[in-house]
Design an enzyme around this catalytic site. Structure first.
Site, mmCIF file in Angstrom:
data_model
loop_
_atom_site.group_PDB
_atom_site.id
_atom_site.type_symbol
_atom_site.label_atom_id
_atom_site.label_comp_id
_atom_site.label_asym_id
_atom_site.label_seq_id
_atom_site.Cartn_x
_atom_site.Cartn_y
_atom_site.Cartn_z
ATOM 1 N N LYS A 13 33.465 21.278 63.590
ATOM 2 C CA LYS A 13 34.049 21.143 64.940
ATOM 3 C C LYS A 13 34.808 22.391 65.384
ATOM 4 C CE LYS A 13 36.836 17.688 64.286
ATOM 5 N NZ LYS A 13 36.647 17.214 62.925
ATOM 6 N N ARG A 133 43.449 26.026 53.481
ATOM 7 C CA ARG A 133 44.110 24.957 54.221
ATOM 8 C C ARG A 133 44.673 23.942 53.248
ATOM 9 N NH1 ARG A 133 41.171 22.348 59.444
ATOM 10 N NH2 ARG A 133 42.087 20.467 58.556
ATOM 11 N N ARG A 144 41.005 11.745 54.696
ATOM 12 C CA ARG A 144 40.577 12.129 56.052
ATOM 13 C C ARG A 144 39.227 11.512 56.385
ATOM 14 N NH1 ARG A 144 40.937 18.033 55.018
ATOM 15 N NH2 ARG A 144 40.039 18.387 57.060
HETATM 16 P P1 AMP Z 1 41.852 18.658 62.119
HETATM 17 O O1 AMP Z 1 42.203 20.102 62.192
HETATM 18 O O2 AMP Z 1 41.260 18.147 63.411
HETATM 19 O O3 AMP Z 1 41.013 18.319 60.934
HETATM 20 O O4 AMP Z 1 43.230 17.860 61.950
HETATM 21 C C1 AMP Z 1 44.052 18.073 60.818
HETATM 22 C C2 AMP Z 1 45.063 16.937 60.689
HETATM 23 O O5 AMP Z 1 45.910 16.879 61.833
HETATM 24 C C3 AMP Z 1 44.462 15.549 60.578
HETATM 25 O O6 AMP Z 1 44.077 15.237 59.251
HETATM 26 C C4 AMP Z 1 45.644 14.689 61.051
HETATM 27 O O7 AMP Z 1 46.632 14.600 60.048
HETATM 28 C C5 AMP Z 1 46.215 15.537 62.174
HETATM 29 N N1 AMP Z 1 45.558 15.243 63.476
HETATM 30 C C6 AMP Z 1 44.781 16.088 64.204
HETATM 31 N N2 AMP Z 1 44.359 15.515 65.332
HETATM 32 C C7 AMP Z 1 44.866 14.257 65.328
HETATM 33 C C8 AMP Z 1 44.764 13.152 66.216
HETATM 34 N N3 AMP Z 1 44.029 13.227 67.351
HETATM 35 N N4 AMP Z 1 45.426 12.017 65.888
HETATM 36 C C9 AMP Z 1 46.164 11.934 64.774
HETATM 37 N N5 AMP Z 1 46.276 12.914 63.880
HETATM 38 C C10 AMP Z 1 45.640 14.083 64.147
#
Ligand code: AMP
Length: 189
Positions: A13, A133, A144
């Protein structure tokens, strides 16, 4: 254009969001990146969400929704945007619907990247090495994935029903996947 990009952790993404943003001249808004920046800067928000990110848990809807609503109100979002990693729950879908309705706007498309589940973990572990990360360790990845399958995957049906879902095969090189995305988004421009 107003776009969402969705997909399981490791589906690509963030990488594709950056390509879409550059090509279609849209701000790419990643809630995950916003949270990570706050954690790194030890802001009050960062301190609040740090534990959740490290555990692969979702940040509470109200917190996340307020951040997105504020970000979409910034001037650079006036003519379009791409949301990466939001919405992740039904509650967030409803919140985004309200933001859009208040502004008299609609989503143009929801890009969903599909990748073989076996490849996802492989990609995430690879990314853990490259990007360092903190939430790319095995335990967190499992959590996740769990939240993606439980909370986020069901949202695809909502957007499919609305006729907004575009499913893209996310297997292949970054260029190959982007070419697929570009070919479906270009006519919407
Ligand atoms: P990502 O970079 O999209 O994989 O997001 C990393 C982490 O941020 C996720 O595992 C959640 O802990 C938090 N996070 C990101 N976007 C959201 C969302 N829309 N709702 C809740 N938690 C989020």
């Amino acid at each position: 254009m107003r776009l969402l990009i969705m997909g399981a952790p490791g589906a690509g993404k963030g990488t594709q969001a950056a390509r879409i943003a550059a090509t279609f001249e849209l701000p790419a808004i990643s809630t995950g990146a916003i949270f990570r920046a706050n954690v790194a800067n030890e802001t009050p928000l960062g301190l609040e969400v740090q534990r959740l990110l490290a555990a692969g848990e979702l940040v509470p809807d109200e917190v996340t929704e307020a951040i997105v609503a504020d970000r979409l109100a910034e001037p650079d979002c006036q003519n379009g945007w791409l949301l990466d990693g939001f919405p992740r729950t039904k509650h967030q879908v409803a919140a985004l619907d309200r933001v859009l309705a208040n502004r008299g706007e609609e989503l143009d498309a929801v890009v969903s990247l599909t990748v073989d589940p076996e490849r996802l973990v492989e990609r995430l572990l690879h990314r853990a090495e490259v990007e360092q990360r903190a939430d790319d360790n095995e335990e967190t990845i499992r959590n996740r994935m769990y939240h993606y399958n439980l909370d986020t995957e069901p949202l695809l049906a909502i957007y499919r029903e609305r006729g907004q879902l575009i499913e893209i095969d996310g297997d292949g090189s970054v260029d190959e996947v982007f070419a697929r995305i570009e070919s479906v988004l270009s006519p919407l421009r």
